[in-house]
Design a protein around this motif. Structure first.
Motif, PDB file in Angstrom:
ATOM      1  N   UNK A  90       0.859  -0.981  -0.148  1.00  0.00           N
ATOM      2  CA  UNK A  90      -0.383  -0.212   0.076  1.00  0.00           C
ATOM      3  C   UNK A  90       0.720   1.193   0.056  1.00  0.00           C
ATOM      4  N   UNK A  91       2.311   1.535   0.492  1.00  0.00           N
ATOM      5  CA  UNK A  91       2.692   2.328   0.247  1.00  0.00           C
ATOM      6  C   UNK A  91       3.431   2.766  -0.813  1.00  0.00           C
ATOM      7  N   UNK A  92       3.262   2.148  -1.786  1.00  0.00           N
ATOM      8  CA  UNK A  92       4.000   2.196  -3.475  1.00  0.00           C
ATOM      9  C   UNK A  92       2.592   2.516  -3.694  1.00  0.00           C
ATOM     10  N   UNK A  93       1.262   2.347  -3.782  1.00  0.00           N
ATOM     11  CA  UNK A  93       0.182   1.983  -3.817  1.00  0.00           C
ATOM     12  C   UNK A  93      -0.505   0.882  -5.246  1.00  0.00           C
ATOM     13  N   UNK A 271      -1.621   5.277   2.785  1.00  0.00           N
ATOM     14  CA  UNK A 271      -1.216   5.787   3.255  1.00  0.00           C
ATOM     15  C   UNK A 271      -1.371   7.477   3.195  1.00  0.00           C
ATOM     16  N   UNK A 272      -1.015   7.819   3.762  1.00  0.00           N
ATOM     17  CA  UNK A 272      -1.651   9.596   3.422  1.00  0.00           C
ATOM     18  C   UNK A 272      -0.371  10.534   3.145  1.00  0.00           C
ATOM     19  N   UNK A 273       0.994   9.683   2.755  1.00  0.00           N
ATOM     20  CA  UNK A 273       2.344  10.404   2.438  1.00  0.00           C
ATOM     21  C   UNK A 273       2.329   9.856   0.724  1.00  0.00           C
ATOM     22  N   UNK A 274       1.823   9.415   0.802  1.00  0.00           N
ATOM     23  CA  UNK A 274       0.893   8.739  -0.807  1.00  0.00           C
ATOM     24  C   UNK A 274      -0.412   9.875  -1.389  1.00  0.00           C
ATOM     25  N   UNK A 275      -1.157  10.215  -0.726  1.00  0.00           N
ATOM     26  CA  UNK A 275      -2.212  10.094  -0.682  1.00  0.00           C
ATOM     27  C   UNK A 275      -2.519  11.620  -0.739  1.00  0.00           C
ATOM     28  N   UNK A 276      -1.001  12.081  -0.097  1.00  0.00           N
ATOM     29  CA  UNK A 276      -1.402  13.497  -0.358  1.00  0.00           C
ATOM     30  C   UNK A 276      -1.208  14.590  -1.380  1.00  0.00           C
ATOM     31  N   UNK A 279       3.896  18.105  -2.206  1.00  0.00           N
ATOM     32  CA  UNK A 279       5.473  17.802  -2.526  1.00  0.00           C
ATOM     33  C   UNK A 279       6.249  18.333  -2.576  1.00  0.00           C
ATOM     34  N   UNK A 280       8.022  18.306  -1.912  1.00  0.00           N
ATOM     35  CA  UNK A 280       7.889  16.705  -2.236  1.00  0.00           C
ATOM     36  C   UNK A 280       7.753  16.037  -1.038  1.00  0.00           C
ATOM     37  N   UNK A 281       7.787  15.003  -1.159  1.00  0.00           N
ATOM     38  CA  UNK A 281       6.852  13.711   0.021  1.00  0.00           C
ATOM     39  C   UNK A 281       8.451  12.766  -0.275  1.00  0.00           C
ATOM     40  N   UNK A 282       8.527  11.962   1.821  1.00  0.00           N
ATOM     41  CA  UNK A 282       9.382  11.100   1.531  1.00  0.00           C
ATOM     42  C   UNK A 282       8.020  10.016   2.100  1.00  0.00           C
TER      43      UNK A 282
END
Length: 291
Positions: A90-93, A271-276, A279-282
């Motif tokens: 999920x962290x990578x979609x 996870x919120x980091x990839x839905x955000x 940018x940029x995001x870690x």
């Protein structure tokens, strides 16, 4: 986004983003910077897709009634994907929907009549891969209202699966476009079709179809498509276009909106980091699968 806001042209691999808001911000940035942006959906530019769009537009099978598209791998997620593989994280979609389902949806959109490419109804069911929580199999049922007064609807079924197979005997069509005068059948993996059959059939309970066209050599010189989408990007950029007429922004955004609807219905969350939209995001570290 960093590339777009820096004034760089972008050809972005499917799915265009994680969610529709991200996609809309990318499109807005491309328009503001007057740079080219296109979703890298290689099947749009393959000879098979060009031929199918021509057949539909030339009324080869009459009024479209139903479209079915399936993209399924037939793999064992526990055994066939290594730890950290993007397909199950999920962290990578990860999951079937964003990697495989986009092909099924894009096949449906390009088989629809021009101007009626946004569904008025979307329903879906999903089964999850319990080790990581991504979707293992998903089926989407949509209706598209057509005609000047929305007097009829096209029903479309888009399916995808990591574990189920789509073409066990190599003789089963993975995509079918059905009209009131016949049917187009597409064989092979949806990202790389191998054969097209066109059937004519009068409507009636006992009517049998007859094969009127067969296209076997739809992969020319083993060219599967990445170079073809790159050629389209180059042509558009050389012509000063910011988007492709074959793979326009509106259709990429429609696909993302459908994916959002499906994920909301099924509780598929990343996870919120990839839905955000910041940018940029870690990105977070991928979780280890529970065996």
């Amino acid at each position: 986004m960093l590339a777009l806001t820096a004034g760089k042209h972008v050809l972005c691999e499917k799915a265009l983003a994680i969610n529709a808001l991200q996609a809309s911000l990318m499109i807005s940035a491309a328009g503001k910077q007057n740079v080219f942006l296109m979703e890298g959906m290689w099947t749009r530019f393959q000879p098979a897709s060009v031929e199918i769009r021509r057949l539909v537009q030339n009324d080869a099978i009459g009024k479209i009634i139903r479209i079915m598209a399936d993209n399924s791998l037939g793999m064992n997620p526990r055994l066939d994907f290594a730890f950290g593989d993007r397909m199950i994280q999920p962290e990578l979609g990860g999951g079937a929907l964003l990697d495989l389902g986009v092909y099924s949806i894009h096949w449906i959109l390009q088989a629809l009549p021009p101007g009626f490419k946004h569904p008025n109804k979307v329903h879906s069911v999903t089964s999850k891969y319990t080790a990581t929580g991504v979707d293992e199999s998903t089926t989407i049922v949509m209706t598209f209202a057509v005609g000047p007064s929305n007097e009829s609807s096209i029903i479309a079924v888009a399916s995808c699966s990591l574990s189920a197979g789509g073409d066990y005997d190599k003789k089963t069509p993975t995509m079918r476009i059905q009209g009131d005068k016949g049917e187009i059948q597409i064989f092979g993996r949806p990202w790389c079709p191998e054969k097209i059959l066109v059937w004519a059939r009068d409507q009636g309970h006992d009517e049998q179809g007859s094969l009127i066209h067969q296209f076997d050599n739809v992969i020319i010189q083993n060219v599967h498509g990445l170079c073809l989408e790159a050629d389209e990007a180059a042509r558009c950029i050389m012509s000063g276009k910011v988007q492709s007429e074959i793979m326009p922004w509106a259709e990429s955004l429609t696909v993302m909106e459908i994916l959002d609807r499906v994920r909301e219905e099924s509780g598929l969350r990343f996870p919120g980091e990839i839905e955000s939209v910041q940018y940029p995001r870690t990105l977070p570290t991928a979780r280890r699968c529970i065996n």
